[in-house]
Design a protein around this motif. Sequence first.
Motif, mmCIF file in Angstrom:
data_model
loop_
_atom_site.group_PDB
_atom_site.id
_atom_site.type_symbol
_atom_site.label_atom_id
_atom_site.label_comp_id
_atom_site.label_asym_id
_atom_site.label_seq_id
_atom_site.Cartn_x
_atom_site.Cartn_y
_atom_site.Cartn_z
ATOM 1 N N ALA A 168 8.430 16.435 5.701
ATOM 2 C CA ALA A 168 8.094 15.076 6.144
ATOM 3 C C ALA A 168 8.854 14.038 5.324
ATOM 4 N N HIS A 169 9.360 14.428 4.177
ATOM 5 C CA HIS A 169 10.158 13.496 3.376
ATOM 6 C C HIS A 169 11.539 13.230 3.977
ATOM 7 N N ASN A 170 11.801 13.739 5.171
ATOM 8 C CA ASN A 170 12.900 13.237 5.992
ATOM 9 C C ASN A 170 12.638 11.787 6.383
ATOM 10 N N LEU A 171 11.373 11.404 6.328
ATOM 11 C CA LEU A 171 10.950 10.094 6.823
ATOM 12 C C LEU A 171 10.618 9.139 5.696
ATOM 13 N N GLY A 172 10.972 7.879 5.894
ATOM 14 C CA GLY A 172 10.451 6.815 5.046
ATOM 15 C C GLY A 172 11.076 6.736 3.684
ATOM 16 N N ARG A 173 10.379 6.074 2.807
ATOM 17 C CA ARG A 173 10.932 5.816 1.481
ATOM 18 C C ARG A 173 9.832 5.642 0.442
ATOM 19 N N CYS A 174 10.278 5.596 -0.802
ATOM 20 C CA CYS A 174 9.391 5.264 -1.916
ATOM 21 C C CYS A 174 9.543 3.777 -2.207
ATOM 22 N N HIS A 175 8.427 3.172 -2.591
ATOM 23 C CA HIS A 175 8.399 1.739 -2.877
ATOM 24 C C HIS A 175 7.975 1.530 -4.324
ATOM 25 N N SER A 176 8.747 0.715 -5.064
ATOM 26 C CA SER A 176 8.436 0.510 -6.487
ATOM 27 C C SER A 176 7.055 -0.116 -6.678
ATOM 28 N N ARG A 178 4.430 0.553 -4.839
ATOM 29 C CA ARG A 178 3.364 1.442 -4.337
ATOM 30 C C ARG A 178 3.239 2.649 -5.275
ATOM 31 N N SER A 179 4.159 3.602 -5.146
ATOM 32 C CA SER A 179 4.095 4.787 -6.013
ATOM 33 C C SER A 179 4.832 4.556 -7.328
ATOM 34 N N GLY A 180 5.723 3.564 -7.355
ATOM 35 C CA GLY A 180 6.555 3.352 -8.549
ATOM 36 C C GLY A 180 7.912 4.023 -8.437
HETATM 37 ZN ZN1 ZEM Z 1 4.862 12.192 0.672
HETATM 38 N N1 ZEM Z 1 5.257 10.759 -0.717
HETATM 39 N N2 ZEM Z 1 4.299 13.473 -0.832
HETATM 40 N N3 ZEM Z 1 4.326 13.585 2.014
HETATM 41 N N4 ZEM Z 1 5.343 10.911 2.103
HETATM 42 C C1 ZEM Z 1 5.761 9.515 -0.458
HETATM 43 C C2 ZEM Z 1 6.136 9.010 0.780
HETATM 44 C C3 ZEM Z 1 5.949 9.680 1.961
HETATM 45 C C4 ZEM Z 1 4.348 13.234 -2.195
HETATM 46 C C5 ZEM Z 1 4.513 11.965 -2.803
HETATM 47 O O1 ZEM Z 1 4.086 11.771 -4.074
HETATM 48 C C6 ZEM Z 1 5.056 10.863 -2.088
HETATM 49 C C7 ZEM Z 1 3.847 14.835 1.784
HETATM 50 C C8 ZEM Z 1 3.810 15.453 0.558
HETATM 51 C C9 ZEM Z 1 4.025 14.805 -0.659
HETATM 52 C C10 ZEM Z 1 5.291 11.176 3.443
HETATM 53 C C11 ZEM Z 1 4.708 12.276 4.062
HETATM 54 C C12 ZEM Z 1 4.248 13.379 3.377
HETATM 55 C C13 ZEM Z 1 5.898 8.796 -1.672
HETATM 56 C C14 ZEM Z 1 6.371 7.355 -1.778
HETATM 57 C C15 ZEM Z 1 5.469 9.628 -2.682
HETATM 58 C C16 ZEM Z 1 5.474 9.270 -4.164
HETATM 59 C C17 ZEM Z 1 5.187 6.413 -1.548
HETATM 60 C C18 ZEM Z 1 5.594 4.981 -1.639
HETATM 61 O O2 ZEM Z 1 6.016 4.551 -2.721
HETATM 62 O O3 ZEM Z 1 5.471 4.268 -0.616
HETATM 63 C C19 ZEM Z 1 4.107 14.468 -2.905
HETATM 64 C C20 ZEM Z 1 4.068 14.673 -4.402
HETATM 65 C C21 ZEM Z 1 3.928 15.439 -1.956
HETATM 66 C C22 ZEM Z 1 3.724 16.882 -2.243
HETATM 67 C C23 ZEM Z 1 4.426 17.831 -1.636
HETATM 68 C C24 ZEM Z 1 3.401 15.447 3.006
HETATM 69 C C25 ZEM Z 1 2.753 16.816 3.113
HETATM 70 C C26 ZEM Z 1 3.649 14.534 4.006
HETATM 71 C C27 ZEM Z 1 3.380 14.627 5.465
HETATM 72 C C28 ZEM Z 1 3.334 15.791 6.110
HETATM 73 C C29 ZEM Z 1 5.924 10.088 4.172
HETATM 74 C C30 ZEM Z 1 6.139 10.021 5.681
HETATM 75 C C31 ZEM Z 1 6.335 9.160 3.228
HETATM 76 C C32 ZEM Z 1 7.064 7.834 3.481
HETATM 77 C C33 ZEM Z 1 6.068 6.708 3.543
HETATM 78 C C34 ZEM Z 1 6.693 5.370 3.754
HETATM 79 O O4 ZEM Z 1 5.965 4.377 3.580
HETATM 80 O O5 ZEM Z 1 7.860 5.260 4.113
#
Ligand code: ZEM
Length: 300
Positions: A168-176, A178-180
């Motif tokens: 799922a990390h194909n999608l979206g981004r990290c925000h300073s 939000r998560s830092g």
């Molecule tokens: Zn994420 N994820 N995630 N993730 N994630 C972020 C963003 C997004 C972890 C994680 O700490 C973070 C899964 C698993 C895990 C998405 C979907 C899924 C961000 C950034 C972090 C730090 C947040 C921000 O700053 O806005 C960790 C440690 C994971 C463990 C494996 C799973 C499972 C997901 C879905 C199936 C998505 C779509 C994003 C992007 C969000 C956005 O706002 O663009």
Amino acid sequence: MSQTGPAAPSVAQLEQVKDAVRTLLHQPEYDDGSAGPVLVRLAWHSAGTYCAETKTGGSNGAGMRYEKEGGDPANAGLAHARAFLEPIKEKFSWITYADLWCLAAVVAIKEMGGPEIAWQGGRTDFTDDTKIPPRGRLPDAAQGSDHLRHIFYRMGFNDQEIVALSGAHNLGRCHSDRSGFEGKWVNNPTRFSNQYFKLLLAHDWKKKKLDNGLEQFVYVDEEIELEEGEKPEELMMLPTDMSLLSDPAFRTWVKRYAEDKDLFFDHFSKVFAKLLELGICRDASGNVTNAENVEDGYKS
Ligand code: ZEM
């Protein structure tokens, strides 16, 4: 007597909600122009609190509407996703928040080019915060493979499923703010693909310490020809993403998904459907029976 949730909506009613979600995805002023990624994260965090042993947490209840869960720093930024969906909830008041959050993610993934995902409704919304599980059940990106196993095995997932879900990390981004952490994983973060796995394997990711002290991994394509004034694009990986490379059992799946997009889509579709069902009890005809548990507290 066993209670069930509200009567199932008709196919036409559901289609109306799905259409409304499709329309709402287009958000030119927000992030990369789409509400899709943050909606996917909302559904994931709503379900990812599940504990298979105590049968607590999971996608029932929509607990993030309450400070106890919504105010959890792990859920920072997800208020944007909830706000995007609010007009839909207002218009189609028959759907519960818990169902809408899950359905919106399914629609978003499909619209962004991802697979069809099986979805069943019937979730109920909590009317107070007493059934909300304690904080600390979602993964911490600063950690490694042991932590990922600890968190995802608790929900009932195996190694293959952990890697598929991570796609799922194909999608979206990290925000300073939000998560830092900062930046996106792939060049086109609103297109669902297996690019994340390809990039993980293709590049030499370098550790970078951010001003807030957090460490992430980055890659800058120096070969790419830039127009004057253009900055090279930096892509990122979280420490947990990097642990999928260093752990041999995880790495096997990273390779398979990088090589075979159809396999990834198939596995992602199955595991995301499973994620959305965490904490949902259904009878033989598929009716949710959690309403009973909501009255008595979860049976553990
Ligand atoms: Zn994420 N994820 N995630 N993730 N994630 C972020 C963003 C997004 C972890 C994680 O700490 C973070 C899964 C698993 C895990 C998405 C979907 C899924 C961000 C950034 C972090 C730090 C947040 C921000 O700053 O806005 C960790 C440690 C994971 C463990 C494996 C799973 C499972 C997901 C879905 C199936 C998505 C779509 C994003 C992007 C969000 C956005 O706002 O663009």
